[in-house]
Design a protein around this motif. Sequence first.
Motif, mmCIF file in Angstrom:
data_model
loop_
_atom_site.group_PDB
_atom_site.id
_atom_site.type_symbol
_atom_site.label_atom_id
_atom_site.label_comp_id
_atom_site.label_asym_id
_atom_site.label_seq_id
_atom_site.Cartn_x
_atom_site.Cartn_y
_atom_site.Cartn_z
ATOM 1 N N ARG A 1 0.817 -1.203 0.000
ATOM 2 C CA ARG A 1 0.000 0.000 0.000
ATOM 3 C C ARG A 1 0.854 1.257 0.000
ATOM 4 O O ARG A 1 0.525 2.245 -0.652
ATOM 5 C CB ARG A 1 -0.918 -0.022 1.228
ATOM 6 N N LEU B 1 -1.548 1.074 -9.113
ATOM 7 C CA LEU B 1 -2.734 0.494 -8.489
ATOM 8 C C LEU B 1 -2.926 -0.960 -8.909
ATOM 9 O O LEU B 1 -3.341 -1.796 -8.094
ATOM 10 C CB LEU B 1 -3.970 1.316 -8.859
ATOM 11 N N ALA B 2 -2.610 -1.271 -10.182
ATOM 12 C CA ALA B 2 -2.730 -2.654 -10.649
ATOM 13 C C ALA B 2 -1.742 -3.565 -9.920
ATOM 14 O O ALA B 2 -2.078 -4.694 -9.538
ATOM 15 C CB ALA B 2 -2.504 -2.719 -12.159
ATOM 16 N N TYR C 1 -0.537 -3.038 -6.971
ATOM 17 C CA TYR C 1 -1.009 -3.156 -5.589
ATOM 18 C C TYR C 1 -2.131 -4.180 -5.475
ATOM 19 O O TYR C 1 -2.151 -5.004 -4.558
ATOM 20 C CB TYR C 1 -1.475 -1.794 -5.086
ATOM 21 N N ARG C 2 -3.069 -4.144 -6.411
ATOM 22 C CA ARG C 2 -4.179 -5.091 -6.374
ATOM 23 C C ARG C 2 -3.701 -6.523 -6.594
ATOM 24 O O ARG C 2 -4.215 -7.471 -5.984
ATOM 25 C CB ARG C 2 -5.237 -4.727 -7.425
ATOM 26 N N ALA C 3 -2.698 -6.679 -7.472
ATOM 27 C CA ALA C 3 -2.159 -8.019 -7.726
ATOM 28 C C ALA C 3 -1.322 -8.518 -6.555
ATOM 29 O O ALA C 3 -1.127 -9.719 -6.390
ATOM 30 C CB ALA C 3 -1.329 -8.015 -9.006
#
Length: 330
Positions: free
Chosen positions: A171, A231-232, A234-236
């Motif tokens: 994060r 952001l991608a 982080y989501r992964a």
Amino acid sequence: MTTTTTLTERYIGATIRSLPPAAQSDVRAELEASIADAIDARVEQGETPAEAERAVLTELGDPGVLAAGYAERPLQLIGPRYYLIWWRLLTLLLWIVPAFAAVGVAIGKILEFATIGETIGAIVVAVLMTIVHVGFWTTLVFAVLERTATDPGVEWNPDHLPEITERGAGRSEAIASLIFLVLAAAAILWDALRGFVRDGDVPVPILNPGLWPVGMTVLLVLMLAELVLALAVYRAGRWTVAAAVVNTVLAVAFVVPALALLVSGDLVNPGFIDYLAVEHATELADANAGAADQGGVLRVIGVILGVVIVGSGIWDIIDGWIKTARAKRA
């Protein structure tokens, strides 16, 4: 049943006055019944009605606190639900934002040929103002969330523990990328609209106004793509080869045009150079004399800027592939 006294009425009135009108009658009835029962119980144990009443109301405590419990309204600025998130984000922002503000002000003052004292003073003021604004606005957002947001309903469990081996995809990196890109975009727009350098009341952009709208729009789109990539990742939860490739393409797409514009002389506003030559002719002449062997102070600044552009791009590419390699080993 003990008759409700004036003291009890005052207590009930102080409790329900801050409640929504629809809830006041129900709360009043509940309090009247519970207080009367508690007083009766004490009277049966030998206390006088007045003593029993005072003891019961004392045990109930401050009516404002009791009303907050009925209304489910927090009495603290930021409660346990958001405190740790607020503290971590505030700490991160205070490490990053004032530093960027200091660097930006320093660059602006250097370009204005300001004295060391003026530069230090401007940096101190900017840093202090940035700390105040970051602390105030971050706290305000979480205070509003504390009072308006519904409970997310997500309880902590061991699945939320971060992987020790996966670095750089957390994060903090996503937040840092967001902050950097927002500040960079804000700096570009401020330079164009308000100006870091002003000739009286007229802004003098540092970047060439001729780059608008096409060139700057492309730059802002690249910055938005960088944010989407962060952001991608982080989501992964990890860097992948695809993410590293996209990161490389974005870095090259920024470095090559920026370097080409710098070499051709189209990156910096000619009007800004003219402003320096007119308003700071003496300082510019002295600086050019000191850097005569290197082709003049503007050439030195251009070389430094070129090294920064290329170096930041190369480091961004290497950093992405290093994180990808770490994720694959994990």
